[in-house]
Design a protein around this motif. Structure first.
Motif, short mmCIF file in Angstrom:
data_model
loop_
_atom_site.label_atom_id
_atom_site.label_comp_id
_atom_site.label_asym_id
_atom_site.label_seq_id
_atom_site.Cartn_x
_atom_site.Cartn_y
_atom_site.Cartn_z
N GLY A 102 0.79 -1.22 0.00
CA GLY A 102 0.00 0.00 0.00
C GLY A 102 0.83 1.27 0.00
O GLY A 102 0.29 2.35 0.15
N CYS A 103 2.11 1.17 -0.14
CA CYS A 103 2.98 2.35 -0.15
C CYS A 103 2.70 3.19 -1.39
O CYS A 103 2.49 2.66 -2.48
N ALA A 104 2.67 4.51 -1.23
CA ALA A 104 2.40 5.41 -2.36
C ALA A 104 3.47 5.28 -3.44
O ALA A 104 3.22 5.58 -4.60
N PRO A 152 2.51 2.17 -6.71
CA PRO A 152 1.11 2.39 -7.06
C PRO A 152 0.35 1.16 -7.54
O PRO A 152 -0.87 1.17 -7.54
N GLY A 174 -4.18 0.18 -1.56
CA GLY A 174 -4.02 0.77 -0.24
C GLY A 174 -4.06 2.28 -0.29
O GLY A 174 -5.03 2.89 0.10
N ARG A 175 -3.03 2.89 -0.80
CA ARG A 175 -2.95 4.35 -0.85
C ARG A 175 -3.03 4.84 -2.28
O ARG A 175 -2.59 4.17 -3.20
N LYS A 176 -3.57 6.04 -2.43
CA LYS A 176 -3.63 6.65 -3.74
C LYS A 176 -2.27 7.25 -4.09
O LYS A 176 -1.50 7.61 -3.21
N TYR A 226 0.09 10.17 -5.11
CA TYR A 226 0.07 11.60 -4.83
C TYR A 226 -0.11 12.40 -6.11
O TYR A 226 0.55 12.14 -7.11
N GLU A 262 -10.16 13.96 -7.54
CA GLU A 262 -9.73 13.01 -6.50
C GLU A 262 -9.51 13.68 -5.15
O GLU A 262 -9.31 13.00 -4.15
N ASN A 305 -7.83 16.38 2.16
CA ASN A 305 -6.73 16.90 1.36
C ASN A 305 -6.65 18.42 1.46
O ASN A 305 -5.57 19.00 1.55
N ASP A 328 -5.31 19.41 4.90
CA ASP A 328 -3.88 19.17 4.99
C ASP A 328 -3.08 20.19 4.20
O ASP A 328 -2.05 20.69 4.66
#
Length: 75
Positions: free
Chosen positions: A5-7, A10, A14-16, A18, A55, A60, A63
């Protein structure tokens, strides 16, 4: 070591990935925070839906606003 899932990976769920903020998105965020006030992230997202990447989420926006403010305070 591979992290699930690490960005940076891809192809793993897990993670989108960036997405960089465009200058017009940052300008719109600043304009809409001035209009709605800090903390009204859902309303800001709705008002800026024609400018913000589809997205983007309210989190977001929160942040990014925090990062912008931190940069202003550091200067």
């Amino acid at each position: 070591m591979w992290v699930r899932g690490c960005a940076c990976l891809p192809w793993l769920p897990g993670r989108k990935v960036y997405t960089r903020w465009r200058p017009e998105e940052e300008e719109e965020l600043e304009r809409l925070v001035e209009r709605h006030g800090v903390g009204k992230w859902a309303a800001i997202l709705e008002d800026g839906k024609n400018v913000f990447d589809p997205e983007r989420t309210a989190v977001n926006l929160k942040d990014k606003w925090r990062v912008i403010q931190r940069g202003l305070n550091a200067a």
